[in-house]
Design an enzyme around this catalytic site. Structure first.
Site, PDB file in Angstrom:
ATOM      1  N   ASN A   8       0.865  -1.177   0.000  1.00  0.00           N
ATOM      2  CA  ASN A   8       0.000   0.000   0.000  1.00  0.00           C
ATOM      3  C   ASN A   8       0.903   1.229   0.000  1.00  0.00           C
ATOM      4  O   ASN A   8       1.443   1.597   1.029  1.00  0.00           O
ATOM      5  CB  ASN A   8      -0.892  -0.043   1.253  1.00  0.00           C
ATOM      6  CG  ASN A   8      -1.714   1.211   1.431  1.00  0.00           C
ATOM      7  OD1 ASN A   8      -1.791   2.052   0.528  1.00  0.00           O
ATOM      8  ND2 ASN A   8      -2.327   1.354   2.599  1.00  0.00           N
ATOM      9  N   LYS A  10       0.124   4.229  -0.321  1.00  0.00           N
ATOM     10  CA  LYS A  10      -0.532   5.412   0.254  1.00  0.00           C
ATOM     11  C   LYS A  10      -0.283   6.634  -0.652  1.00  0.00           C
ATOM     12  O   LYS A  10      -0.236   6.478  -1.868  1.00  0.00           O
ATOM     13  CB  LYS A  10      -0.068   5.642   1.695  1.00  0.00           C
ATOM     14  CG  LYS A  10      -0.249   4.369   2.543  1.00  0.00           C
ATOM     15  CD  LYS A  10      -0.067   4.600   4.007  1.00  0.00           C
ATOM     16  CE  LYS A  10      -0.255   3.281   4.759  1.00  0.00           C
ATOM     17  NZ  LYS A  10      -0.168   3.419   6.205  1.00  0.00           N
ATOM     18  N   HIS A  96      -9.592   1.248   4.926  1.00  0.00           N
ATOM     19  CA  HIS A  96      -8.322   1.430   5.641  1.00  0.00           C
ATOM     20  C   HIS A  96      -8.553   2.399   6.805  1.00  0.00           C
ATOM     21  O   HIS A  96      -9.364   3.323   6.693  1.00  0.00           O
ATOM     22  CB  HIS A  96      -7.269   1.978   4.679  1.00  0.00           C
ATOM     23  CG  HIS A  96      -5.891   1.978   5.279  1.00  0.00           C
ATOM     24  ND1 HIS A  96      -5.489   2.926   6.185  1.00  0.00           N
ATOM     25  CD2 HIS A  96      -4.860   1.122   5.138  1.00  0.00           C
ATOM     26  CE1 HIS A  96      -4.241   2.658   6.564  1.00  0.00           C
ATOM     27  NE2 HIS A  96      -3.846   1.572   5.948  1.00  0.00           N
ATOM     28  N   GLU A  98      -6.954   4.801   7.841  1.00  0.00           N
ATOM     29  CA  GLU A  98      -6.736   6.219   7.510  1.00  0.00           C
ATOM     30  C   GLU A  98      -7.965   6.807   6.812  1.00  0.00           C
ATOM     31  O   GLU A  98      -8.252   7.998   6.956  1.00  0.00           O
ATOM     32  CB  GLU A  98      -5.469   6.355   6.646  1.00  0.00           C
ATOM     33  CG  GLU A  98      -4.212   6.152   7.497  1.00  0.00           C
ATOM     34  CD  GLU A  98      -3.012   5.592   6.756  1.00  0.00           C
ATOM     35  OE1 GLU A  98      -2.996   5.614   5.516  1.00  0.00           O
ATOM     36  OE2 GLU A  98      -2.082   5.125   7.445  1.00  0.00           O
ATOM     37  N   GLU A 166      -5.427  -4.808  10.731  1.00  0.00           N
ATOM     38  CA  GLU A 166      -4.408  -3.783  10.940  1.00  0.00           C
ATOM     39  C   GLU A 166      -4.709  -3.027  12.225  1.00  0.00           C
ATOM     40  O   GLU A 166      -5.515  -2.077  12.219  1.00  0.00           O
ATOM     41  CB  GLU A 166      -4.398  -2.792   9.770  1.00  0.00           C
ATOM     42  CG  GLU A 166      -4.081  -3.418   8.429  1.00  0.00           C
ATOM     43  CD  GLU A 166      -3.506  -2.397   7.458  1.00  0.00           C
ATOM     44  OE1 GLU A 166      -2.402  -2.626   6.975  1.00  0.00           O
ATOM     45  OE2 GLU A 166      -4.145  -1.370   7.216  1.00  0.00           O
ATOM     46  N   GLY A 172       2.514   2.322  10.880  1.00  0.00           N
ATOM     47  CA  GLY A 172       3.506   3.383  10.738  1.00  0.00           C
ATOM     48  C   GLY A 172       4.232   3.744  12.024  1.00  0.00           C
ATOM     49  O   GLY A 172       4.907   4.770  12.097  1.00  0.00           O
ATOM     50  N   SER A 210       3.332  -2.022  10.452  1.00  0.00           N
ATOM     51  CA  SER A 210       4.775  -2.097  10.723  1.00  0.00           C
ATOM     52  C   SER A 210       5.401  -3.437  10.363  1.00  0.00           C
ATOM     53  O   SER A 210       6.313  -3.904  11.046  1.00  0.00           O
ATOM     54  CB  SER A 210       5.061  -1.735  12.196  1.00  0.00           C
ATOM     55  OG  SER A 210       4.710  -0.389  12.453  1.00  0.00           O
TER      56      SER A 210
END
Ligand code: PGA
Length: 248
Positions: A8, A10, A96, A98, A166, A172, A210
């Site tokens: 991904n 992003k 996701h 985000e 996730e 991250g 991560s």
């Protein structure tokens, strides 16, 4: 089960770097003798076409990072699932964290997006996962139950649906759950899917958050972990490839 390693990207990569990264991965995958894993690249929308051209014939799969619930219409800035399919995508990420956090996407919206992906012939990678506060409160499994019930649409099968677990606090941050924690959640997800669909035993459940070369082998050997959704480490061909190699 054959593992799926998904990158991904992003909101990263301008044209030159994206093409270079995709070309590198395409060459590595094409040269691999009978690869034991599927490799998927999800570039930003601006690069899907260019990346698709570069990886054509390599066996690497192409995906989007989001899609709209409608097939077309007055939705400025959005991308429809048929548009992704038109560019050669086989997958699209939906829900996701985000998108859930920054765009207010609730489970119902995620389910509608996944259903739109299915209608366009795409496999939906449906993301779920708890926040740090939810884990600390002991609610990690309950959150996954709720998100699965709300985000997986009717008509989902092992062929058109991938689940990505996730934990939000691991994305991250460099922090990951222990292998035992991942095993517990993935076992739970499998059991919940069995209540919703008849071929749940064949649904791939990815771990994301991560993932890096140094922890990939351990995470990928956990029962019910059928691949990885990789953010930061997918932007370096060497690191992403090392993660994929951890599956073979
Ligand atoms: P990360 O992101 O690998 O950079 O933690 C994973 C993701 O958000 O899909």
């Amino acid at each position: 089960m054959r593992k799926l390693i998904a990158g991904n990207w992003k909101m990263n990569c301008l044209k030159g770097e994206g093409i270079e990264l995709a070309r590198d991965l395409g060459m590595r995958y094409a040269q691999e003798n009978d690869p034991a894993f599927d490799l998927l690249i999800c570039p930003p929308a601006t690069l899907i076409d260019a990346v698709g051209n570069v990886i054509a014939g390599s066996g690497v799969l192409l995906g989007g990072q989001d899609c709209h619930a409608e097939p077309k219409g007055a939705h400025t800035g959005d991308i429809a699932a048929p548009m992704l399919a038109d560019l050669g995508c086989s997958h699209v990420i939906v829900g996701h964290s985000e998108r859930r956090q920054n765009h207010g996407e609730i489970d119902l919206v995620v389910a509608e997006k996944a259903a739109a992906a299915h209608r366009a012939g795409l496999a939906a990678i449906i993301c779920i996962g708890e926040t740090e506060a939810e884990r600390d409160a002991g609610h990690a499994l309950a959150v996954c139950t709720r998100q699965l019930a709300g985000s997986v649409p009717k008509g989902a099968t092992a062929d058109n649906t991938v689940i990505a677990y996730e934990p939000v606090w691991a994305i991250g941050t460099g922090r990951t759950p222990t292998a035992a924690d991942v095993a517990e959640v993935h076992r739970h997800i499998r059991a919940e899917l069995c209540r919703q669909m008849s071929d749940a035993d064949r649904v791939r459940i990815l771990y994301g958050g991560s993932v890096k070369p140094s922890n990939a082998a351990e995470l990928m050997s956990v029962p019910n972990v059928d691949g990885a959704l990789v953010g930061g480490a997918s932007l370096k061909a060497e690191d992403f490839w090392a993660i994929a190699q951890a599956c073979s």
